[in-house]
Design an enzyme around this catalytic site. Structure first.
Site, short mmCIF file in Angstrom:
data_model
loop_
_atom_site.label_atom_id
_atom_site.label_comp_id
_atom_site.label_asym_id
_atom_site.label_seq_id
_atom_site.Cartn_x
_atom_site.Cartn_y
_atom_site.Cartn_z
CB VAL A 29 -0.98 0.00 1.21
CG1 VAL A 29 -1.89 1.21 1.14
CG2 VAL A 29 -1.80 -1.27 1.23
CB ALA A 60 9.49 4.39 8.90
CE LYS A 122 -7.29 -5.01 7.09
NZ LYS A 122 -6.81 -4.81 5.74
CD GLU A 146 -13.59 5.40 2.63
OE1 GLU A 146 -14.22 6.42 2.89
OE2 GLU A 146 -14.08 4.25 2.68
CB VAL A 149 -13.92 -0.78 5.69
CG1 VAL A 149 -15.10 -1.67 5.30
CG2 VAL A 149 -13.74 -0.80 7.20
N GLY A 151 -10.96 -1.77 0.78
CA GLY A 151 -9.95 -1.25 -0.15
C GLY A 151 -10.32 0.06 -0.83
N GLY A 204 -0.64 -9.43 -3.66
CA GLY A 204 -0.63 -8.33 -2.68
C GLY A 204 -1.96 -8.11 -2.00
CG ASP A 218 -8.91 -8.38 6.77
OD1 ASP A 218 -8.07 -7.53 7.14
OD2 ASP A 218 -9.65 -8.21 5.78
CE LYS A 222 -10.83 -5.43 5.33
NZ LYS A 222 -10.55 -6.34 4.22
P1 NAP Z 1 3.12 -4.91 3.56
O1 NAP Z 1 3.20 -5.02 2.08
O2 NAP Z 1 3.51 -6.08 4.37
O3 NAP Z 1 4.00 -3.63 3.98
C1 NAP Z 1 4.29 -3.33 5.31
C2 NAP Z 1 5.36 -2.26 5.31
O4 NAP Z 1 5.62 -1.87 6.66
C3 NAP Z 1 6.71 -2.70 4.73
O5 NAP Z 1 7.26 -1.66 3.98
C4 NAP Z 1 7.57 -2.97 5.97
O6 NAP Z 1 8.94 -2.76 5.74
C5 NAP Z 1 7.02 -1.90 6.89
N1 NAP Z 1 7.22 -2.18 8.31
C6 NAP Z 1 6.81 -3.25 9.03
N2 NAP Z 1 7.14 -3.11 10.33
C7 NAP Z 1 7.78 -1.93 10.44
C8 NAP Z 1 8.36 -1.21 11.51
N3 NAP Z 1 8.33 -1.68 12.76
N4 NAP Z 1 8.92 -0.01 11.26
C9 NAP Z 1 8.95 0.51 9.99
N5 NAP Z 1 8.40 -0.13 8.93
C10 NAP Z 1 7.83 -1.32 9.15
O7 NAP Z 1 1.64 -4.52 4.01
P2 NAP Z 1 0.50 -3.81 3.15
O8 NAP Z 1 -0.21 -4.85 2.35
O9 NAP Z 1 1.06 -2.62 2.45
O10 NAP Z 1 -0.52 -3.38 4.29
C11 NAP Z 1 -0.26 -2.28 5.13
C12 NAP Z 1 -1.51 -1.95 5.95
O11 NAP Z 1 -2.58 -1.64 5.06
C13 NAP Z 1 -2.03 -3.09 6.83
O12 NAP Z 1 -2.59 -2.55 8.00
C14 NAP Z 1 -3.11 -3.72 5.98
O13 NAP Z 1 -4.08 -4.38 6.76
C15 NAP Z 1 -3.68 -2.51 5.32
N6 NAP Z 1 -4.37 -2.77 4.06
C16 NAP Z 1 -3.77 -3.52 3.10
C17 NAP Z 1 -4.43 -3.73 1.90
C18 NAP Z 1 -3.84 -4.56 0.80
O14 NAP Z 1 -4.54 -4.81 -0.18
N7 NAP Z 1 -2.57 -4.96 0.88
C19 NAP Z 1 -5.70 -3.18 1.70
C20 NAP Z 1 -6.28 -2.40 2.72
C21 NAP Z 1 -5.60 -2.21 3.89
P3 NAP Z 1 9.75 -3.69 4.71
O15 NAP Z 1 9.25 -3.30 3.35
O16 NAP Z 1 11.18 -3.33 4.91
O17 NAP Z 1 9.42 -5.10 5.06
N1 HSE Z 2 -6.07 -8.58 3.31
C1 HSE Z 2 -7.17 -7.73 3.05
C2 HSE Z 2 -8.14 -8.43 2.12
C3 HSE Z 2 -6.69 -6.45 2.44
O1 HSE Z 2 -7.77 -9.44 1.53
O2 HSE Z 2 -9.28 -7.97 1.98
C4 HSE Z 2 -7.78 -5.41 2.30
O3 HSE Z 2 -8.20 -4.96 3.54
#
Ligand code: NAP
Ligand code: HSE
Length: 452
Positions: A29, A60, A122, A146, A149, A151, A204, A218, A222
């Site tokens: 994200v 970070a 969430k 936003e 919940v 995406g 992803g 999850d 939501k």
């Molecule tokens: P992700 O791809 O696993 O990315 C997590 C990021 O956080 C990485 O860059 C990681 O660093 C960094 N990180 C982890 N621990 C850290 C720390 N202690 N200090 C600094 N950086 C740290 O996760 P994501 O899919 O982007 O999801 C992020 C958030 O958005 C989550 O809360 C998830 O539930 C939410 N979300 C995700 C989606 C989705 O479709 N993916 C949709 C809606 C909401 P590194 O890159 O070095 O590992």
């Molecule tokens: N892991 C979550 C999903 C990301 O699959 O719906 C979006 O919140």
């Protein structure tokens, strides 16, 4: 693509406020947010009539040595989130690391500095939102969520703003993209569960640890957020009934198909006449004729019924880099406007002390139950006896072939059961587990008779 220079020309006579954004997390994200601002940042400035321009000044990550983006300023990345939150130039903090511990500390630190927070987390808000939203009110600093919940679907804004003049009667949601993707790949792609999950991870969609995706939590997080917004009280996750898709098998999907249903992980939020809120997430049979049955793959949908608005369906991509970034960037724009009005609030404002989550045992639907039984004569009668003795009506029974395990000496036995309270079903299923022929805890699906 419109360049920043073109935008600056358009507003050369007005003072565009350059707003420093700090990203904590630069994974799926976070990268999407960076790219969206690169691509559409100037458009946002134009649309704000030149009021603001977003500028990511610090980010970070855990592993600073990973190659991430071309042309990033050399001092953009740090491995210490404190450097982002405390950076003088950072006016808005975006938390995108996930989890409920470090993420909590980050949000608290930002709020205490009066820096608005944008998050897609969430789990954090459903588990620890009570404390965080209280702090947000105390420090008069908003939390925008936003992206938490569904995406890219702007459903939080809809529930917070667009339905303010409605009593929300119900919300039925397919709100976990990973589970929905897995179920579709099992249904139409013929994939087994582990391969389908791996695909969702590669795309992803899944969380860093996909446990919460597949165990239903999850989606439940939501649903908790949607219910809190709709009914004005904080909800303790312990009060919520949750089952995931881990025990769904191809034979369930095939059996559902034969009866005119599809299997979905469905979240139900429903207000009952006494004011109690039914709140549950579990694998469910949905009629093929209902619109939610066509929500496939990573798509999510939330069907909302308001007493004034009637029925509406919010549909779109529920996970993934760009759709989620779209919601984060929308929140960033809102946070920019709010920066101009000190004390402007955004987040969850509780307004009801009376809300209560309904006891799951009192909820009622028809069911589909799969038993894993030893293959010998009389098994159907033994189970049927226990059900009949407790007054649970049987609508049909069947022993499907299991293509996944053709040679096993125990078989699956499925029962379709008439409507009864869930508490009664649970108690009766416990009794069936005492039968010699029943080998493990039966798998229960709700059969949902959705009306709109
Ligand atoms: P992700 O791809 O696993 O990315 C997590 C990021 O956080 C990485 O860059 C990681 O660093 C960094 N990180 C982890 N621990 C850290 C720390 N202690 N200090 C600094 N950086 C740290 O996760 P994501 O899919 O982007 O999801 C992020 C958030 O958005 C989550 O809360 C998830 O539930 C939410 N979300 C995700 C989606 C989705 O479709 N993916 C949709 C809606 C909401 P590194 O890159 O070095 O590992
Ligand atoms: N892991 C979550 C999903 C990301 O699959 O719906 C979006 O919140």
């Amino acid at each position: 693509m419109r360049s920043f220079a073109a935008m600056a020309n358009n507003y050369s006579n007005s003072a565009v406020r350059n707003i420093g954004v700090g990203l904590v997390g630069f994974g799926t994200v976070g990268t999407g947010v960076w790219e969206t601002i690169e691509k559409n940042g100037s458009l946002m400035t134009e649309r704000s009539q030149g009021k603001f321009a977003l500028n990511v000044v610090k980010a970070a990550v855990r592993d600073i040595s990973k190659k991430r983006i071309e042309n990033a300023p050399s001092d953009l990345f740090t491995s210490d989130w404190n450097e982002v939150v405390n950076c003088q130039e950072v006016e808005i903090v975006v938390e995108l690391i996930g989890g409920t511990t470090t993420a909590f500390d980050i949000v608290v630190a930002a709020l205490k500095l009066g820096k608005p927070v944008v998050t897609g987390n969430k789990a954090l808000l459903a588990e620890r939102g009570k404390e965080l939203f209280a702090l947000s009110r105390e420090y008069k600093t908003p939390i925008h969520f936003e992206a938490a919940v569904a995406g890219g679907i702007p459903v939080i804004k809809a529930v917070q703003d667009s339905y303010i003049g409605n009593e929300i009667e119900s919300m039925f949601g397919i709100i976990n993209g990973t589970s929905n993707y897995i179920l579709e790949r099992m249904t139409t792609g013929g994939l087994a569960y582990p391969e389908a999950l791996q695909e969702a991870q590669e795309l992803g969609y899944a969380e860093a640890d996909p446990t919460l995706d597949v165990n239903g939590w999850d989606a439940a997080h939501k649903a908790i957020l949607l219910a809190s917004l709709a009914y004005g009280f904080s909800i303790d996750p312990k009060e919520v009934y949750v089952r995931g898709i881990e025990r769904v098998r191809s034979i369930d999907i095939e059996f559902a198909k034969g009866l005119g249903y599809v299997v979905k992980l469905l979240s139900v939020v429903k207000r009952h006449e006494n004011g109690n809120i039914e709140l549950r997430t579990q694998p469910s049979f949905i009629s093929k004729s209902h619109i939610l049955s066509s929500v496939n793959g990573v798509f999510n949908a939330v069907a909302i019924r308001g007493d004034a608005s009637g029925d509406a369906l919010f549909y779109g991509r529920g996970a993934g880099k760009e759709p989620t970034a779209s919601s984060v960037v929308a929140d960033l724009a809102e946070a920019c406007y709010a920066l101009e009005k000190s004390g402007a609030h955004r987040g969850f404002l509780p307004y009801s002390d009376e809300g209560q989550v309904m006891n799951i045992d009192e909820t009622e639907t028809p069911y589909y139950v799969r038993f894993d039984v030893t293959d010998r004569p009389g098994v159907i009668a033994e189970i049927a006896n226990v059900l009949a003795n407790d007054g649970i009506g049987i609508a049909g029974t069947h022993s499907p072939n299991d293509p996944e395990n053709p040679d096993k000496d125990f078989v699956d036995m499925v029962f379709r059961l008439h409507t009864c309270p869930f508490g009664k079903l649970k108690a009766t299923l416990k009794k069936t587990m005492k039968l010699d022929c029943v080998n493990s805890e039966p798998v229960v699906f709700r059969i949902e008779n959705l009306t709109a």
